[in-house]
Design a protein around this motif. Structure first.
Motif, PDB file in Angstrom:
ATOM      1  N   TYR A  61       0.868  -1.186  -0.038  1.00  0.00           N
ATOM      2  CA  TYR A  61      -0.044  -0.142   0.024  1.00  0.00           C
ATOM      3  C   TYR A  61       0.935   1.182   0.031  1.00  0.00           C
ATOM      4  CZ  TYR A  61      -3.232   3.654   1.776  1.00  0.00           C
ATOM      5  OH  TYR A  61      -3.961   4.840   1.833  1.00  0.00           O
ATOM      6  N   ASP A  62       1.876   1.195   0.767  1.00  0.00           N
ATOM      7  CA  ASP A  62       3.016   2.238   1.044  1.00  0.00           C
ATOM      8  C   ASP A  62       3.588   2.596  -0.503  1.00  0.00           C
ATOM      9  OD1 ASP A  62       2.348   2.958   3.560  1.00  0.00           O
ATOM     10  OD2 ASP A  62       4.068   1.778   4.212  1.00  0.00           O
ATOM     11  N   LEU A  63       3.911   1.556  -1.053  1.00  0.00           N
ATOM     12  CA  LEU A  63       4.662   1.586  -2.372  1.00  0.00           C
ATOM     13  C   LEU A  63       3.660   1.994  -3.619  1.00  0.00           C
ATOM     14  CD1 LEU A  63       6.754  -1.589  -2.323  1.00  0.00           C
ATOM     15  CD2 LEU A  63       7.579   0.720  -2.294  1.00  0.00           C
ATOM     16  N   SER A  64       2.484   1.569  -3.282  1.00  0.00           N
ATOM     17  CA  SER A  64       1.654   2.170  -4.422  1.00  0.00           C
ATOM     18  C   SER A  64       1.394   3.556  -4.429  1.00  0.00           C
ATOM     19  CB  SER A  64       0.194   1.418  -4.297  1.00  0.00           C
ATOM     20  OG  SER A  64      -0.693   1.694  -3.166  1.00  0.00           O
ATOM     21  N   LEU A  65       1.366   4.294  -3.289  1.00  0.00           N
ATOM     22  CA  LEU A  65       1.291   5.561  -3.124  1.00  0.00           C
ATOM     23  C   LEU A  65       2.393   6.411  -3.629  1.00  0.00           C
ATOM     24  CD1 LEU A  65      -0.234   5.787   0.493  1.00  0.00           C
ATOM     25  CD2 LEU A  65      -1.483   5.798  -1.849  1.00  0.00           C
ATOM     26  N   GLU A  66       3.602   5.904  -3.964  1.00  0.00           N
ATOM     27  CA  GLU A  66       4.591   6.578  -4.458  1.00  0.00           C
ATOM     28  C   GLU A  66       4.537   6.846  -5.916  1.00  0.00           C
ATOM     29  OE1 GLU A  66       8.130   4.540  -3.579  1.00  0.00           O
ATOM     30  OE2 GLU A  66       7.919   4.495  -1.577  1.00  0.00           O
ATOM     31  N   ASN A  67       5.116   8.085  -6.112  1.00  0.00           N
ATOM     32  CA  ASN A  67       5.210   8.423  -7.788  1.00  0.00           C
ATOM     33  C   ASN A  67       5.885   7.592  -8.743  1.00  0.00           C
ATOM     34  OD1 ASN A  67       3.363  10.389  -7.306  1.00  0.00           O
ATOM     35  ND2 ASN A  67       5.012  11.860  -6.739  1.00  0.00           N
ATOM     36  N   THR A  68       7.092   6.904  -7.990  1.00  0.00           N
ATOM     37  CA  THR A  68       7.818   6.082  -9.104  1.00  0.00           C
ATOM     38  C   THR A  68       7.261   4.999  -9.240  1.00  0.00           C
ATOM     39  OG1 THR A  68       8.875   5.305  -7.017  1.00  0.00           O
ATOM     40  CG2 THR A  68       9.775   7.080  -8.054  1.00  0.00           C
TER      41      THR A  68
END
Length: 684
Positions: A61-68
């Motif tokens: 979930y945290d990674l999915s919020l990143e722009n990269t």
């Protein structure tokens, strides 16, 4: 130059884990397993899934919020794509769990253990529950109507709530009732038979009474799962904050992070559902409707209600870990190990044998130092902690490397660390950014002006409770090479040196992966040269891409590779021209298969290592781990033969197919349960 990665023979680690947890559910389905043990497997499946959502889904979930844009290097899925597949796979598991739960509930009814709903209580039972509600539950309730004066409350991670759709004039509003956490999860009803009702079902039944100023339209039990994967605030830590205080702050944050799942048992209205989605900031895909109780941990409490006859019918036959080993009677542990290496096989052999060694060391005047790593030691009174404290009080140098970041065991470890410090032990906390997961204990003696080293290296934690439930190996040796490596290890940990070199031990994050790849390549080269080559591995999980590719390459060269992997397995065996020579089985049984064993070669030249490390990138690159060679020829043979015994399992073993799914072994094969075999071997 970017290395080309081939996804043909690999699968996503999260989806592989879900298939493993489905295997746990299969044990609950197995009618040859005693009824109470099946209930335990159902509860374990549930708690496994809870932790998976808190940790793995939380991280994604945290990674999915990143722009990269990031891709998994086994499946080439983005975090968002992985989440979609996880949510879809979870819904399938929920359906399977619902069918199984209903089946087990019928079996429990037949066995005299009955769960009752509020609408199906007899008159005496109704009166009993009503009285309990009025005197014990109602005074503890804090119901809340959500409006301008009462904002939507913070829903605690995994706590249970009653959500109620209320009609006020022409408006729909939401009511919330937290289920008291300081009351028993269930209430046993009067009568000769064992009947019970869940606490949340009682509160749900009385929702109309609690919100008596409103019309109750719909009501349901809900629970929110929150992201629990806390990262240390490096900046704050570098500014000098005490490490124990830092961990306490991290623990407090855990219940306040983003919601990653909502479970619902009951009926909801569209307005209620939309309101919850909006205020929890989740998507419909993250909502799971349950036909079973959301929290199944209460199933584990039935053991205390079973009669002696029922225990004999519904539980595995009791066993006591053996205190016997190869040491002759009336011979001390230290005396024996000074002349011959020793291997213990938990849980078939008792953890008390290790404690016996520590106790001998505490009162041995020749012992001047004890050094040990502690990762998980549990909540209960720990004899090991007491013995280490006594050793320090007797003037011995006691060094404890305490890993505070043992996920969900942090609070226990903080408490033990403070106790050890008070007793005079030197407590260190490992290296910033790297969990110390290695299992090593060093006892140093001075005999005739010469320093002797007794080194114990294991695959599992120094935890008496888990040592009775997990299969693990513990090696005891006076090898100078290993002992000097152990001295160097503790010196390196005290000086934050991750890159020390060792003569015998393989260590992460510095050399473990390169050394394992070298060992795999040695077998590959033998196969290329037409020599017999063989690799036999046992571990919890295999996810490291470089190690996977090395195994695939060795397979293509003709190396016969067999692996016993309990959990995640990201390699797909039997893929033509890729992993033809790789076979994988999974064993889920009475005991949790936890030992990590790596065998390279065959015959007298076989190299065998036992380790704390799985072949996961987190272990090989981001943790401090140890793999220890077995030098004693007798112990090498014992370990290798035990691996072959496990490979013969046809009862609890499942074969991993090329599509990534598990398959039961042929019913035509003779039935053989490896854990039962070891139980008889060690305890009869």
């Amino acid at each position: 130059m970017i290395k080309k990665i081939n996804p043909v023979y690999t699968q996503n680690r999260e989806l592989s884990w879900l298939k493993f947890n489905e295997r746990v559910l299969e044990e609950a389905e197995d009618e040859t397993v005693p009824l109470y043990e099946r209930l335990k497997f159902l509860a374990i499946f549930n708690s496994n899934l809870d932790e998976f959502y808190m940790i793995r889904v939380g991280s994604l979930y945290d990674l999915s919020l990143e722009n990269t844009l990031k891709f998994d290097n086994k499946s080439f899925l983005t975090p968002s794509q992985q989440l979609e597949k996880i949510f879809a796979a979870t819904k399938v598991l929920y359906k399977k769990r619902a069918v199984l739960s209903a089946k087990l509930e019928r079996a429990c009814n037949a066995a005299g253990i009955q769960r009752k709903k509020s609408g199906r209580l007899g008159k005496t039972e109704q009166s009993f529950v009503k009285d309990y509600f009025q005197t014990q539950i109602f005074p503890l309730l804090s119901p809340l109507v959500i409006n301008v004066r009462h904002p939507f409350p913070h829903l605690i991670n995994k706590a249970l709530y009653i959500a109620v759709s209320l009609k006020e004039k022409k408006n729909n509003i939401l009511g919330i009732i937290p289920i008291p956490q300081n009351l028993p999860k269930l209430l046993y009803l009067p009568g000769r038979k064992t009947k019970y009702i869940l606490l949340e079902d009682i509160v749900l039944h009385y929702a109309e009474k609690i919100f008596n100023l409103y019309d109750v339209e719909k009501k349901a039990i809900i629970s929110v799962t929150r992201n629990a994967d806390i990262s240390l605030d490096d900046e704050e830590f570098e500014l000098g904050e005490d490490y124990l205080q830092h961990m306490r702050k991290s623990l407090k944050k855990r219940g306040k992070l983003a919601a990653v799942r909502m479970e619902i048992n009951g009926e909801t209205s569209p307005s209620m559902l939309n309101y919850l989605i909006e205020h929890l900031n989740i998507k419909k895909e993250q909502i799971f409707f349950c036909r079973t109780p959301i929290n199944l941990s209460y199933l584990l409490s039935f053991a205390e209600k079973l009669t002696v006859e029922q225990k004999a019918l519904f539980m595995y036959p009791p066993f006591t870990s053996s205190n016997k080993c190869s040491i002759p009677q009336n011979t001390g542990m230290i005396e024996y190990i000074r002349h011959k290496d020793l291997l213990l096989n938990y849980p078939y052999q008792s953890f008390d044998l290790f404690l016996k060694l520590i106790k001998e060391a505490v009162y041995d005047d020749s012992v001047f130092a004890i050094k040990i790593t502690i990762y998980r030691i549990g909540k209960r009174k720990a004899k090991l902690i007491q013995l280490l404290a006594i050793a320090a009080e007797l003037g011995k140098e006691v060094t404890v490397l305490m890993e505070l970041r043992a996920r969900f065991d942090e609070a226990n470890n903080i408490s033990w660390a403070e106790m050890l410090q008070d007793a005079g032990c030197k407590v260190i906390y490992g290296i910033e950014g790297y969990k110390v997961h290695a299992k090593i204990c060093l006892i140093m003696r001075r005999e005739n002006s010469k320093i002797e080293y007794i080194t114990q290296i294991g695959t599992g934690n120094y935890n008496a409770q888990t040592a009775s439930l997990y299969t693990d190996l513990a090696l005891f040796t006076t090898s100078d090479d290993i002992g000097l490596d152990a001295v160097q290890f503790f010196q390196n940990m005290g000086t934050d040196n991750l890159h020390g070199n060792y003569n015998s031990l393989l260590s992460a994050p510095n050399s473990l992966k390169p050394d394992l790849i070298r060992l795999i390549h040695e077998e590959r080269d033998r196969a290329i040269n037409g020599q017999i080559s063989h690799i036999l591995l046992k571990m919890n999980s295999l996810t490291d891409r470089e190690l996977i590719d090395a195994l695939a390459e060795a397979s293509q060269a003709g190396v016969k590779i067999k692996m016993i992997i309990r959990g995640i397995c990201c390699i797909k065996p039997g893929i033509k021209d890729k992993t033809d020579n790789i076979k994988v089985i999974n064993i889920v049984g009475r005991f949790l298969e936890h030992s990590r064993i790596f065998c390279f070669g065959s015959g007298e030249n076989t190299k065998i290592y036992i380790s704390s490390a799985d072949w996961m990138t987190r272990n090989t690159e981001h943790r401090v781990e140890i793999a220890c060679p077995i030098y004693d020829a007798d112990l090498k043979e014992t370990i290798y033969q035990s691996m072959l015994i496990m490979w013969r399992d046809t009862v609890k073993a499942r074969k991993l197919n090329a599509d990534g799914n598990y398959e039961k072994l042929s019913a035509k094969l003779p039935r053989f349960d490896s854990q039962t075999f070891f139980l008889k071997q060690y305890t009869e």
